[in-house]
Design a protein around this motif. Structure first.
Motif, PDB file in Angstrom:
ATOM      1  N   PHE A   1     -21.846  -5.380 -25.576  1.00 23.41           N
ATOM      2  CA  PHE A   1     -22.204  -5.068 -26.932  1.00 23.41           C
ATOM      3  C   PHE A   1     -20.726  -4.658 -27.565  1.00 23.41           C
ATOM      4  N   LEU A   2     -19.910  -3.803 -26.802  1.00 28.53           N
ATOM      5  CA  LEU A   2     -18.655  -3.533 -27.187  1.00 28.53           C
ATOM      6  C   LEU A   2     -17.747  -4.383 -27.653  1.00 28.53           C
ATOM      7  N   ALA A   3     -17.648  -5.508 -26.538  1.00 26.10           N
ATOM      8  CA  ALA A   3     -16.858  -6.914 -26.726  1.00 26.10           C
ATOM      9  C   ALA A   3     -17.274  -7.814 -27.927  1.00 26.10           C
ATOM     10  N   VAL A   4     -18.444  -7.876 -28.295  1.00 23.14           N
ATOM     11  CA  VAL A   4     -18.960  -8.551 -29.464  1.00 23.14           C
ATOM     12  C   VAL A   4     -18.626  -7.709 -30.668  1.00 23.14           C
ATOM     13  N   ALA A   5     -18.936  -6.254 -30.411  1.00 21.50           N
ATOM     14  CA  ALA A   5     -18.616  -5.747 -31.830  1.00 21.50           C
ATOM     15  C   ALA A   5     -16.929  -5.771 -32.141  1.00 21.50           C
ATOM     16  N   ASN A   6     -16.425  -5.991 -31.089  1.00 21.91           N
ATOM     17  CA  ASN A   6     -14.884  -6.077 -31.394  1.00 21.91           C
ATOM     18  C   ASN A   6     -14.745  -7.088 -32.240  1.00 21.91           C
ATOM     19  N   GLU A   7     -15.265  -8.717 -31.910  1.00 17.18           N
ATOM     20  CA  GLU A   7     -15.127  -9.601 -32.798  1.00 17.18           C
ATOM     21  C   GLU A   7     -15.514  -9.367 -34.016  1.00 17.18           C
ATOM     22  N   ALA A   8     -16.816  -8.602 -34.174  1.00 15.85           N
ATOM     23  CA  ALA A   8     -17.442  -8.259 -35.578  1.00 15.85           C
ATOM     24  C   ALA A   8     -16.347  -7.719 -36.356  1.00 15.85           C
ATOM     25  N   PHE A   9     -15.877  -6.410 -35.657  1.00 14.44           N
ATOM     26  CA  PHE A   9     -14.935  -5.676 -36.455  1.00 14.44           C
ATOM     27  C   PHE A   9     -13.843  -6.325 -37.040  1.00 14.44           C
ATOM     28  N   ASN A  10     -13.354  -7.589 -36.238  1.00 15.92           N
ATOM     29  CA  ASN A  10     -12.199  -8.117 -36.437  1.00 15.92           C
ATOM     30  C   ASN A  10     -12.260  -8.961 -37.762  1.00 15.92           C
ATOM     31  N   ARG A  11     -13.664  -9.516 -38.269  1.00 16.00           N
ATOM     32  CA  ARG A  11     -13.831 -10.160 -39.433  1.00 16.00           C
ATOM     33  C   ARG A  11     -13.769  -9.214 -40.705  1.00 16.00           C
ATOM     34  N   ILE A  12     -13.905  -8.146 -40.417  1.00 13.62           N
ATOM     35  CA  ILE A  12     -14.200  -7.129 -41.544  1.00 13.62           C
ATOM     36  C   ILE A  12     -12.697  -6.419 -41.819  1.00 13.62           C
ATOM     37  N   GLU A  13     -12.048  -6.680 -43.030  1.00 13.18           N
ATOM     38  CA  GLU A  13     -10.545  -6.024 -42.893  1.00 13.18           C
ATOM     39  C   GLU A  13     -10.572  -4.330 -43.052  1.00 13.18           C
ATOM     40  N   SER A  14     -11.800  -3.707 -43.270  1.00 12.54           N
ATOM     41  CA  SER A  14     -11.689  -2.092 -43.460  1.00 12.54           C
ATOM     42  C   SER A  14     -11.972  -1.712 -42.041  1.00 12.54           C
ATOM     43  N   ILE A  15     -12.445  -2.568 -41.230  1.00 17.11           N
ATOM     44  CA  ILE A  15     -12.689  -1.741 -40.034  1.00 17.11           C
ATOM     45  C   ILE A  15     -12.012  -2.597 -38.936  1.00 17.11           C
ATOM     46  N   ARG A  16     -10.919  -3.376 -39.234  1.00 19.33           N
ATOM     47  CA  ARG A  16     -10.461  -4.164 -38.342  1.00 19.33           C
ATOM     48  C   ARG A  16      -9.691  -3.597 -37.193  1.00 19.33           C
ATOM     49  N   LYS A  17      -9.427  -2.330 -37.577  1.00 22.01           N
ATOM     50  CA  LYS A  17      -8.543  -1.343 -36.609  1.00 22.01           C
ATOM     51  C   LYS A  17      -9.258  -0.985 -35.364  1.00 22.01           C
ATOM     52  N   TYR A  18     -10.700  -1.099 -35.501  1.00 19.26           N
ATOM     53  CA  TYR A  18     -11.633  -0.771 -34.373  1.00 19.26           C
ATOM     54  C   TYR A  18     -11.861  -1.740 -33.125  1.00 19.26           C
ATOM     55  N   SER A  19     -11.283  -3.094 -33.991  1.00 20.72           N
ATOM     56  CA  SER A  19     -11.590  -4.167 -32.952  1.00 20.72           C
ATOM     57  C   SER A  19     -10.735  -4.286 -31.525  1.00 20.72           C
ATOM     58  N   LEU A  20      -9.663  -3.916 -31.383  1.00 19.37           N
ATOM     59  CA  LEU A  20      -8.760  -3.975 -30.092  1.00 19.37           C
ATOM     60  C   LEU A  20      -9.462  -2.680 -29.296  1.00 19.37           C
ATOM     61  N   PRO A  21      -9.475  -1.546 -29.869  1.00 15.00           N
ATOM     62  CA  PRO A  21     -10.154  -0.204 -29.131  1.00 15.00           C
ATOM     63  C   PRO A  21     -11.533  -0.642 -28.515  1.00 15.00           C
ATOM     64  N   PHE A  22     -12.359  -1.374 -29.373  1.00 12.08           N
ATOM     65  CA  PHE A  22     -13.769  -1.472 -28.933  1.00 12.08           C
ATOM     66  C   PHE A  22     -13.642  -2.420 -27.618  1.00 12.08           C
ATOM     67  N   LEU A  23     -12.695  -3.405 -27.694  1.00 16.74           N
ATOM     68  CA  LEU A  23     -12.625  -4.561 -26.734  1.00 16.74           C
ATOM     69  C   LEU A  23     -12.437  -3.728 -25.518  1.00 16.74           C
ATOM     70  N   LEU A  24     -11.104  -2.908 -25.553  1.00 20.21           N
ATOM     71  CA  LEU A  24     -10.735  -2.228 -24.342  1.00 20.21           C
ATOM     72  C   LEU A  24     -11.525  -1.362 -23.943  1.00 20.21           C
ATOM     73  N   ALA A  25     -12.565  -0.525 -24.649  1.00 18.82           N
ATOM     74  CA  ALA A  25     -13.384   0.371 -24.218  1.00 18.82           C
ATOM     75  C   ALA A  25     -14.555  -0.404 -23.341  1.00 18.82           C
ATOM     76  N   SER A  26     -14.645  -1.977 -23.639  1.00 18.94           N
ATOM     77  CA  SER A  26     -15.674  -2.388 -22.642  1.00 18.94           C
ATOM     78  C   SER A  26     -15.261  -2.824 -21.271  1.00 18.94           C
ATOM     79  N   PHE A  27     -13.927  -2.584 -21.100  1.00 11.57           N
ATOM     80  CA  PHE A  27     -13.475  -3.002 -19.725  1.00 11.57           C
ATOM     81  C   PHE A  27     -13.882  -2.163 -18.827  1.00 11.57           C
ATOM     82  N   PRO A  28     -14.155  -0.615 -18.857  1.00 12.23           N
ATOM     83  CA  PRO A  28     -14.591   0.141 -17.601  1.00 12.23           C
ATOM     84  C   PRO A  28     -16.135  -0.307 -17.437  1.00 12.23           C
TER      85      PRO A  28
END
Length: 696
Positions: free
Chosen positions: A57-84
Motif C-alpha cells: 500500500f505504501l509503495a503504491v501510494a508513493n507512485e500515486a503521490f509522485n503523479r500529483i504535483e501538490s503531494i509529490r513530496k510525500y512520494s519518497l517518504p512513503f516508499l521508504l516507510a514501506s521498507f520496515p
C-alpha cells in the motif's frame, strides 16, 4: 492513534510548511501494521500478509503521490516507510516456513521491479534484485528440492550466470543503460565469484569439474561476444582449473604433469595461431607461460621421477617467446627453467656430487648467455645478470672442485677453461680473458696430479712464461690492444703466486720457478724502463737465492746477507739511473747496512780476525762502488765501518790493559784528530765543495 498522528502532520504542513512534516507523516504510518497484528493476535502467516499488504500500500501510494504535483513530496517518504514492513514481513515469513519467505521476497521483488520500470531508480532495482536472490535461494530450501541433494555451488553458479546472461543478448556496451544493467552485472559477478569459492572450499572433484567447465564455456562465449582480449584470461584460467579437478575425478593424478604440459603447449599453439591478432595472441601465450611456470614450480617441489623432462620442454617456450616478442627480458626464463630441469634430472640419475651439480648449473647459465649472444640480435637487458649468475656459480664450484678427486677436478676445470675462453673471444672483452688465464693453471695442476706429478709450481710457471711471452710479442708488434696486457699481467701475477707457494712446497727445484718469475719481472722492468718494477724482480731473485741456501742447509748468515746486499745495490743503481734520489738513498743505506752490519756483528759474536778482513774487503767493494757512482753515503759509510772495525779489533786486543790507559789513549787520539782537522780545514772545505755535487 498513529493514523491520526499522520493526519495531524499533513494538516500541520498545510498550515505551516516545514521540511520534516512530510517525513513525519510517512514515519507515523510505519508502526500501524505492527500494532494491528498485535491487536488481532495474528500468527506468522497473518502477520506476514498484513505487513506485506501494508508495505505494498505504501509503495503504491508513493507512485500515486509522485503523479500529483501538490503531494509529490510525500512520494519518497512513503516508499521508504514501506521498507520496515517489507523487511519484517520477510523475517516473519521465514520464521514460519521457507515457502512463505520465498513468496514474500518474490512479491517484493516484483513490486520493486515494477516501480523501477515505471520510474528508473537504480537503488530500487538493486533492492529488487536482492529480494529476488533471497526468493531464489529460499526455493532451494523447500523440502522437495532439498531431497534432491543439489550441491549448493550449482544454484549459486546458476543465478550468477543468469544475471550475466542479458549481457550476451543486449547491446555489447558496458556503458549502455548503467542504471539497468550495472546492478545485474555486479550481482552476476559477485555470485559467480561466490560459486567459485564454494567449489574450491568444498573441493569435491565431480561438482568442481562441472562448475568450472560451465564457467569456461560461459566466459569463452562472453569474451567472444564483447571482443575484449583481456577477458580471454578467464576461460584459460577456468579451463586449467577444470582439467585439474577432472584429473582428480578420473584418478589421473599421476599423469597430471604431462596433461598440464599439454595444456600449456595448447595455449601457446593457440596463441601462435592468432599471431596476427597481437593482443589475443599475447593473452594465450601469457597464459601458457604462467601455467608453465606454476606447474614447473610444483614439479620441482614434488620431485617425482621424470619431471625434469617436462620442465625442460617448458623452458624452450621462453626462448620462443623472447624471439617472437623481441623482448630480452624473457631471456632469463630459459636458464631458470633449464636449471630446475637439471636439478630434477640430477636427482633422477642420482648424481650426489655437489661439484658436478654446480658444474651443470653453471654451464647452463653460461651457455645460455653464449647462445643468446650469438643468435639473438636484439637488446638483452639481463645479460649481465645471467652471465653474473653463471660466473658466481662457477666461482663457488671452484672451491668444491678443490676437494674432489683429481679426475673430477681436471674435467671440471677443463670445461670451465673452454667456456671462459669461448666467452672472452665471443664478447671480445680482454677483461673476461682473465677468467681463462686463471682457470687454465688450475686445469694443468690437476691434470699433472692425475699422472702423479704433484709439484704443480713447475707446469704453472711454464704457463705463466707462455702467457708473458705471447703478451710481450703482441705488445711489441702493437697488436690486439688490451689482450696483450691481460696476458702480460696474468703471467706476472701467476709468477708471484707460484713464488709465494714455492717455499711452502720446498725442494731444491723450488727455486727455479721463483727465478723464472723474477726474470719475467726483470724483463718487464727493462721493457718499461721502470726502476720500481725492478723491486719485485730483485725480491724474487733474492727469494730464489734464499730457497737454494735453505735447501742446501747453508747456516752461515754471511751468504744470506751478501745476496741481499747485492740485490739491494743493484736496485740502488737502477733507482739512481731513474733519478729517484730518495729511494736510491734509502736502498743504498739498507743494502750496505745489511752487508757490513752482518759481518761486524759476526766479528763481535765469534771474535775471529777473519771477519775483520772480510769487513775490510766488503767495505772496500762498497767504497769503490760509491766512488764510481759518486755517492756520499756509499763512500763515508763503509769508511766509518772500517774505522769502527779497527777500533773494535784494537780494543779487543788491548782488553787486558787497564781501562784508564785506554781512555787516555782514546782522548789523545781524538785530540790529535781534532788538531789535524783544524790544520787541514781548507782542504776539507775544498773536499766538501767537490762532494757537494755528489749524490746523497
Amino acid at each position: 492513534m498513529w493514523l491520526l498522528a499522520s493526519v495531524y502532520y499533513v494538516v500541520s504542513d498545510k498550515l505551516y510548511s516545514f521540511a520534516l512534516f512530510d517525513w513525519a507523516t510517512a514515519g507515523a504510518l510505519i508502526p500501524i501494521p505492527f500494532f494491528l497484528a498485535a491487536t488481532l493476535d495474528l500468527e506468522n502467516v497473518g502477520s506476514t500478509i498484513l505487513l506485506l499488504m501494508w508495505g505494498i500500500f505504501l509503495a503504491v501510494a508513493n507512485e500515486a503521490f509522485n503523479r500529483i504535483e501538490s503531494i509529490r513530496k510525500y512520494s519518497l517518504p512513503f516508499l521508504l516507510a514501506s521498507f520496515p514492513s517489507f523487511a519484517v514481513s520477510i523475517i516473519t515469513a521465514f520464521a514460519y516456513e521457507a515457502w512463505l519467505g520465498m513468496l514474500a521476497s518474490f512479491v517484493i521483488a516484483i513490486l520493486f521491479t515494477a516501480l523501477h520500470i515505471l520510474r528508473t531508480r537504480w537503488w530500487l532495482w538493486t533492492l529488487a534484485l536482492v529480494n529476488f536472490v533471497i526468493a531464489y535461494f529460499a526455493f532451494f530450501q523447500l523440502d522437495f528440492i532439498q531431497n534432491l541433494n543439489i550441491f549448493i555451488g550449482y544454484p549459486i553458479l546458476l543465478i550468477g550466470l543468469l544475471f550475466l546472461l542479458p549481457d550476451l543478448f543486449l547491446k555489447k556496451d558496458w556503458e549502455h543503460a548503467p542504471e539497468h544493467r550495472l546492478p545485474v552485472r555486479l550481482f552476476g559477478i559477485l555470485l559467480s565469484v561466490g560459486a567459485i569459492l564454494t567449489f574450491v572450499v568444498n573441493n569435491e572433484s565431480p561438482s568442481a569439474t562441472i562448475g568450472f567447465a560451465i564457467l569456461t564455456l560461459f566466459t569463452a562465449v562472453y569474451t567472444l561476444a564483447y571482443q575484449r582480449f583481456w577477458l580471454a584470461y578467464l576461460p584459460t584460467i577456468f579451463f586449467a582449473t577444470t582439467i585439474l579437478y577432472a584429473t582428480d575425478y578420473f584418478a589421473l593424478n599421476k599423469y597430471w604433469l604431462p596433461i598440464f604440459t599439454a595444456v600449456t603447449f595448447l595455449y601457446f599453439l593457440f596463441g601462435l595461431a592468432l599471431f596476427k591478432k597481437e593482443n589475443w595472441s599475447l593473452v594465450f601465450r601469457n597464459a601458457s607461460l604462467i601455467l608453465g611456470t606454476i606447474i614447473s614450480v610444483i614439479a620441482f617441489i614434488e620431485s617425482d621421477w621424470g619431471n625434469g623432462w617436462y620442465v625442460l620442454v617448458i623452458g624452450f617456450l621462453f626462448i620462443i617467446e623472447m624471439v617472437l616478442r623481441k623482448n630480452g627480458f624473457f631471456e632469463i626464463g630459459a636458464p631458470i627453467f633449464f636449471s630446475i630441469a637439471a636439478l630434477l634430472l640430477i636427482e633422477d640419475f642420482e648424481i650426489d656430487n655437489i661439484s658436478t651439480q654446480l658444474l651443470i648449473l653453471s654451464v647452463i647459465w653460461i651457455l645460455s648467455d653464449i647462445l643468446a649472444h650469438l643468435f639473438y640480435k636484439h637488446p638483452r637487458p639481463l645479460n649481465i645478470i645471467i652471465r653474473g649468475i653463471g660466473g658466481l656459480i662457477a666461482i663457488i664450484n671452484y672451491g668444491f672442485l678443490f676437494s674432489e678427486s683429481d679426475l673430477t677436478a681436471t674435467v671440471g676445470y677443463a670445461i670451465y677453461t673452454l667456456l671462459w675462453l669461448t666467452v672472452s673471444l665471443l664478447y671480445r672483452q680482454p677483461i673476461l680473458f682473465y677468467s681463462f688465464t686463471l682457470t687454465l693453471p688450475l686445469f694443468a695442476t690437476f691434470l699433472f696430479r692425475n699422472f702423479g706429478f704433484t709439484k704443480w709450481i713447475h707446469p704453472v710457471i711454464l704457463i705463466a712464461l707462455v702467457y708473458y711471452a705471447i703478451g710481450f710479442a703482441l705488445r711489441s708488434l702493437n697488436r690486439l690492444k688490451g689482450w696483450d696486457n691481460a696476458l702480460l699481467y696474468s703471467g706476472l701475477g701467476l709468477g708471484v703466486f707460484v713464488s709465494i707457494a714455492s717455499p711452502i712446497l720446498g725442494g731444491l727445484d723450488a727455486s727455479i720457478p721463483v727465478a723464472v718469475a723474477a726474470s719475467l719481472w726483470a724483463v718487464e722492468a727493462f721493457s718499461k724502463k721502470s726502476a720500481w718494477l725492478a723491486f719485485p724482480a730483485n725480491a724474487l731473485y733474492l727469494m730464489s737465492y734464499f730457497i737454494l741456501l735453505n735447501e742446501l742447509y747453508v747456516q752461515e748468515v754471511q751468504f744470506f746477507s751478501i745476496g741481499a746486499a747485492l740485490i739491494g745495490l743493484i736496485q740502488h743503481y737502477l733507482l739512481t739511473r731513474s733519478n729517484s734520489k730518495g729511494g736510491a738513498f734509502v736502498m743504498g743505506m739498507l743494502s750496505q747496512f745489511v752487508l757490513l752490519g752482518t759481518t761486524y756483528f759476526e766479528m763481535i759474536n765469534k771474535n775471529e780476525l777473519s771477519y775483520f778482513f772480510l769487513l775490510f774487503l766488503q767495505s772496500l767493494a762498497v767504497l769503490i762502488y760509491g766512488l764510481v757512482i759518486r755517492s756520499r753515503s756509499l763512500t763515508f759509510f763503509p769508511i766509518g765501518f772500517v774505522v769502527l772495525g779497527v777500533f773494535t779489533v784494537a780494543y779487543s786486543a788491548l782488553k787486558e790493559v787497564g781501562a784508564i790507559f785506554l781512555i787516555g789513549c782514546t782522548g789523545i787520539l781524538l785530540l790529535g784528530l781534532g788538531i789535524l782537522a783544524v790544520l787541514l780545514r781548507e782542504r776539507i772545505a775544498k773536499l766538501g765543495e767537490k762532494l757537494s755535487d755528489w749524490q746523497a
